[in-house]
Design an enzyme around this catalytic site. Structure first.
Site, PDB file in Angstrom:
ATOM      1  N   ARG A 165       1.304   1.581  -5.985  1.00  0.00           N
ATOM      2  CA  ARG A 165       1.485   0.676  -4.834  1.00  0.00           C
ATOM      3  C   ARG A 165       0.166   0.064  -4.412  1.00  0.00           C
ATOM      4  NH1 ARG A 165       6.215   1.162  -2.342  1.00  0.00           N
ATOM      5  NH2 ARG A 165       5.341   0.223  -0.476  1.00  0.00           N
TER       6      ARG A 165
ATOM      7  N   CYS B 172       0.866  -1.188   0.000  1.00  0.00           N
ATOM      8  CA  CYS B 172       0.000   0.000   0.000  1.00  0.00           C
ATOM      9  C   CYS B 172       0.895   1.227   0.000  1.00  0.00           C
ATOM     10  CB  CYS B 172      -0.865   0.020   1.252  1.00  0.00           C
ATOM     11  SG  CYS B 172      -1.836  -1.462   1.489  1.00  0.00           S
TER      12      CYS B 172
ATOM     13  N   ASN C 133       1.112   0.305   5.860  1.00  0.00           N
ATOM     14  CA  ASN C 133       1.565  -0.487   4.722  1.00  0.00           C
ATOM     15  C   ASN C 133       2.317  -1.676   5.295  1.00  0.00           C
ATOM     16  OD1 ASN C 133       2.470  -1.523   2.279  1.00  0.00           O
ATOM     17  ND2 ASN C 133       4.359  -0.334   2.399  1.00  0.00           N
ATOM     18  N   GLY C 134       1.844  -2.896   4.956  1.00  0.00           N
ATOM     19  CA  GLY C 134       2.531  -4.095   5.444  1.00  0.00           C
ATOM     20  C   GLY C 134       1.511  -5.173   5.792  1.00  0.00           C
TER      21      GLY C 134
ATOM     22  N   HIS D 248      14.803 -36.273 -29.586  1.00  0.00           N
ATOM     23  CA  HIS D 248      13.622 -36.662 -30.373  1.00  0.00           C
ATOM     24  C   HIS D 248      13.264 -35.619 -31.418  1.00  0.00           C
ATOM     25  CE1 HIS D 248      13.033 -40.069 -27.739  1.00  0.00           C
ATOM     26  NE2 HIS D 248      13.200 -39.264 -26.716  1.00  0.00           N
TER      27      HIS D 248
ATOM     28  N   LYS E  30      -1.265  -6.232 -19.615  1.00  0.00           N
ATOM     29  CA  LYS E  30      -0.973  -6.798 -18.301  1.00  0.00           C
ATOM     30  C   LYS E  30      -2.015  -7.846 -17.928  1.00  0.00           C
ATOM     31  CE  LYS E  30       1.022  -7.551 -14.443  1.00  0.00           C
ATOM     32  NZ  LYS E  30       2.210  -8.457 -14.503  1.00  0.00           N
TER      33      LYS E  30
ATOM     34  N   GLU F 203       9.316 -20.861 -18.062  1.00  0.00           N
ATOM     35  CA  GLU F 203       9.092 -19.468 -17.638  1.00  0.00           C
ATOM     36  C   GLU F 203      10.224 -18.582 -18.132  1.00  0.00           C
ATOM     37  OE1 GLU F 203       6.717 -17.879 -16.825  1.00  0.00           O
ATOM     38  OE2 GLU F 203       7.512 -16.038 -15.964  1.00  0.00           O
TER      39      GLU F 203
ATOM     40  N   TRP G 141      -3.735  -1.714  -1.255  1.00  0.00           N
ATOM     41  CA  TRP G 141      -3.710  -2.969  -2.016  1.00  0.00           C
ATOM     42  C   TRP G 141      -4.150  -4.022  -1.003  1.00  0.00           C
ATOM     43  CZ3 TRP G 141      -3.105  -4.173  -7.025  1.00  0.00           C
ATOM     44  CH2 TRP G 141      -2.978  -5.518  -7.336  1.00  0.00           C
TER      45      TRP G 141
ATOM     46  N   LYS H 273       9.702 -15.273 -20.554  1.00  0.00           N
ATOM     47  CA  LYS H 273      10.226 -13.952 -20.177  1.00  0.00           C
ATOM     48  C   LYS H 273      11.073 -13.381 -21.308  1.00  0.00           C
ATOM     49  CE  LYS H 273       8.171 -12.849 -17.372  1.00  0.00           C
ATOM     50  NZ  LYS H 273       7.188 -13.833 -17.220  1.00  0.00           N
TER      51      LYS H 273
ATOM     52  N   GLU I  29       8.864 -12.496 -24.378  1.00  0.00           N
ATOM     53  CA  GLU I  29       7.931 -11.394 -24.092  1.00  0.00           C
ATOM     54  C   GLU I  29       8.583 -10.033 -24.214  1.00  0.00           C
ATOM     55  OE1 GLU I  29       4.705 -11.279 -20.816  1.00  0.00           O
ATOM     56  OE2 GLU I  29       6.351 -12.488 -20.043  1.00  0.00           O
TER      57      GLU I  29
HETATM   58  C1  AGP Z   1       3.511 -13.250 -17.994  1.00  0.00           C
HETATM   59  O1  AGP Z   1       4.724 -12.501 -17.951  1.00  0.00           O
HETATM   60  C2  AGP Z   1       2.550 -12.662 -19.000  1.00  0.00           C
HETATM   61  N1  AGP Z   1       2.311 -11.305 -18.741  1.00  0.00           N
HETATM   62  C3  AGP Z   1       1.298 -13.514 -19.174  1.00  0.00           C
HETATM   63  O2  AGP Z   1       1.718 -14.774 -19.639  1.00  0.00           O
HETATM   64  C4  AGP Z   1       0.450 -13.755 -17.905  1.00  0.00           C
HETATM   65  O3  AGP Z   1       1.122 -14.608 -17.024  1.00  0.00           O
HETATM   66  C5  AGP Z   1      -0.870 -14.412 -18.337  1.00  0.00           C
HETATM   67  O4  AGP Z   1      -1.540 -13.512 -19.207  1.00  0.00           O
HETATM   68  C6  AGP Z   1      -1.778 -14.764 -17.166  1.00  0.00           C
HETATM   69  O5  AGP Z   1      -2.179 -13.600 -16.504  1.00  0.00           O
HETATM   70  P1  AGP Z   1      -2.883 -13.755 -15.062  1.00  0.00           P
HETATM   71  O6  AGP Z   1      -1.890 -14.400 -14.166  1.00  0.00           O
HETATM   72  O7  AGP Z   1      -3.233 -12.354 -14.661  1.00  0.00           O
HETATM   73  O8  AGP Z   1      -4.101 -14.616 -15.259  1.00  0.00           O
END
Ligand code: AGP
Length: 607
Positions: free
Chosen positions: A27, A2, A101-102, A504, A602, A481, A75, A485, A488
């Protein structure tokens, strides 16, 4: 996470507090509030929703007159976003107001004690405990009351406090949450972060844990843990406003990567009592768990990669059959679900369209739905039968990092909880796992402090067109992952492969200079991974290996990044950290927009 602000001085405080909160909205932004001390009485206004709702209600600061005040943007961690749960929280006699905040880790016990002493709670928050506890201890000396409060409360807090017996005074307390004090001319400020006060002063100091700050318009006093007066060194803030919002980091992604130890600790520690996991979920009774026929883990993107890791973790610890699936696939196939099925939906935003649809499909088919979510009050959180929150705080960068790590930690807590209920883990194993879990944030901190080798590796990879990530078992999930990253934010194509799969087909793609990021495991699979590395090396690959500190790596790898030793089920949580940094530095070299990569959002709230 927060944001808190505070002001005392010669000017009307409400417009200053609103402006400060606006710069802290990154935040937290699900509710906000302000308390002002005027004519020896407290006046409070708070509102659910974005800060604009509060600002409208206060006519942008025209209302709520006064020159001493505190403010908060929330938050939610305990208690959904609502007017009642918004801060400031006020003691029953209206004498003390608090913004926080915490997280209070022992809030359940303290709340019961205060109710036993006759206090009535009007919110579901942990923060309200501070208001009642300070009231309980206050006998005219706020310092004494705060010291007594600090001996009772376990957790992280940065507090702003007003007391109607102390006109013109803002009190601040810091422990494990950020706090900055700004010094002006005949006015002084507190805030969670520099952006909130940068317009008014660049002269600041940062209280240490356990310190209490008493601010008046013409004086600032600092007291240490033992009541001693402390003189603080002030410094000048060199940041510009934009950099300040990122806490001095160049990008939100870097800031959020560095916040991972805190996010992991906040997700783990309040749910561990000794070696016993105590997540706040009520729907997984022993009877239900014993009859669970299958656990599905359904998510998208990075959250799905957590599901892949969770398969290995939950199957090993609970003996249950676990199937991770992509939400966009799950929702359109015919999953075999019964009332004995447990479906875990993982989502940072709690608003991902495919994950919401998958959740509703699972519920329609009679399954019990538990969600792991970072945003309280989000659609998935509200519609799930049970929710296990990740307390990572708002994540601004499109590429998830701290929420991913916090999701993994939530899975660890859940696995321990189920294993202890089903008896599929003995006391010694539980203690070993819980100890490793407690130590994880610190090991993450250690790992995140090493950038130079990763920056060198990034310089070697930044002009590549195809990069391979290989790993086995839980490190395969980390490889997935790491690959996402990189794609992306640097726009370099990469693929994650189970290392045993190379022969394979994929190995045909390896040629001179092809970069391969190899995640070494330890134990039985180490030699297998070493063979895989030799296979790609023999065909000219440039190998970046991630390996435990005690794993022998010779000339097989061109660059070796070391991972601190930990429990074999937790290593994946550490291995992903250098991969996040690698993606970041490759994107930096390539001049990409790190926080807002092209074509991405996002939260994917559309199909
Ligand atoms: C991850 O870096 C991406 N931004 C994307 O794959 C994300 O994880 C995915 O869209 C799922 O989003 P969510 O966790 O908000 O459901």
């Amino acid at each position: 996470m927060c944001g808190i602000v505070g002001y005392t001085g010669y000017r009307q405080c409400t417009p200053i507090l609103l402006e400060g909160l606006k710069s802290l909205e990154y935040r937290g932004y699900d509710s906000s509030g302000i308390a002002v001390l005027e004519n020896d009485s407290l006046h409070v206004e708070k509102a659910e929703g974005r800060l604009a709702v509060l600002a409208d209600r206060l006519q942008e600061g025209v209302l709520l007159p006064g020159k001493t005040g505190i403010g908060h943007t929330r938050w939610a961690t305990h208690g959904k976003p609502s007017d009642e749960n918004a801060h400031p929280h006020v003691s029953e006699n209206g004498k003390i107001a608090v913004v926080h905040n915490g997280i209070i880790e022992n809030y359940r016990k303290l709340k019961e004690e205060l109710i036993g002493k006759g206090y009535h709670f009007v919110s579901d928050t942990d923060t309200e405990i501070f208001a009642h506890l300070l009231d309980y201890y206050f006998r005219g000396n706020i310092l004494e009351a705060i010291y007594k409060m600090m001996r009772k409360v376990n957790g992280a807090y940065a507090l702003g406090i007003l007391c109607d017996e102390m006109p013109g005074t803002v009190i601040a307390v810091k422990k494990d949450s950020p706090l900055v004090v700004g010094l002006g001319k005949d006015e002084n400020f507190i805030a969670s972060d520099v952006p909130a006060i940068l317009k008014h002063t660049r002269t600041v100091f940062y209280p240490e844990d356990g310190e209490i700050v008493i601010l008046r318009p013409d004086s600032v006093e600092v007291y240490g843990k033992d009541g001693e007066r402390i003189e603080k060194e002030v410094e000048a803030v060199a940041w510009d406003a934009s950099a300040a919002e990122k806490g001095g980091y160049p990008h939100f992604m870097m800031k959020e990567m560095m916040e991972q130890p805190r996010a992991m600790a906040d997700t783990i520690l309040p749910r561990l009592a000794g070696s016993v996991a105590q997540p706040e979920i009520s729907g997984l009774s022993e009877a239900f768990l014993r009859n669970v026929d299958k656990i599905y883990i359904v998510a998208c993107g990075s959250a799905y990669h957590v599901g892949v890791a969770a398969k290995y973790i939950l199957e090993e610890m609970t003996g249950k059959n676990v199937e991770p699936d992509l939400a966009s696939e799950f929702r359109y196939r015919v999953p075999i679900l019964t009332e004995h099925s447990l479906v875990i939906i993982i989502s940072q935003s709690g608003e991902t369209a495919d994950s919401i649809a998958a959740m509703r499909e699972a519920k329609r088919r009679g399954a019990h739905v538990l969600s792991i979510v970072n945003v309280l009050g989000s659609t998935i959180a509200k519609e799930s039968d049970d929710v296990l929150y990740t307390w990572a705080g708002p994540e601004i960068a499109v590429a998830t990092t701290k929420a991913y790590s916090a999701q993994l930690c939530a899975v660890y807590v859940l696995a321990l909880y189920i294993a202890e209920i089903l008896g599929t883990i003995n006391l010694e194993e539980a203690e070993r796992f819980a100890a490793a879990l407690r130590a994880l944030p610190e090991k993450a901190e250690e790992l995140l402090s090493e950038h130079s080798k990763i920056q060198y590796a990034a310089s070697r990879l930044s002009s590549s067109h195809n990069i391979f990530f290989i790993g086995r078992n839980l490190e395969f999930a980390a490889a997935m992952e790491g690959s996402l990253k990189l794609k992306e934010i640097s726009y370099i194509h990469s693929e994650a492969y189970a290392a045993g799969e190379l022969k394979h087909g994929t190995i045909s793609l390896i040629e001179e200079g092809t970069p391969v990021v190899a995640l070494m495991t330890s134990g039985a699979l180490t030699d297998k991974m070493r063979s895989n590395i030799r296979e790609v090396k023999a065909r000219g690959a440039f190998v970046l290996a991630l390996a435990d500190v005690d794993v022998e790596i010779g000339e097989e790898a061109d660059v070796v990044l070391r991972i601190p030793k930990t429990h074999h089920l937790l290593r994946t949580s550490l291995a992903v950290l250098p991969l996040q940094l690698l993606a970041y530095y490759v994107a930096l070299v390539r001049g990409c927009d790190i926080d807002k990569p092209r074509n991405l959002a996002k939260s994917v709230t559309v199909e």
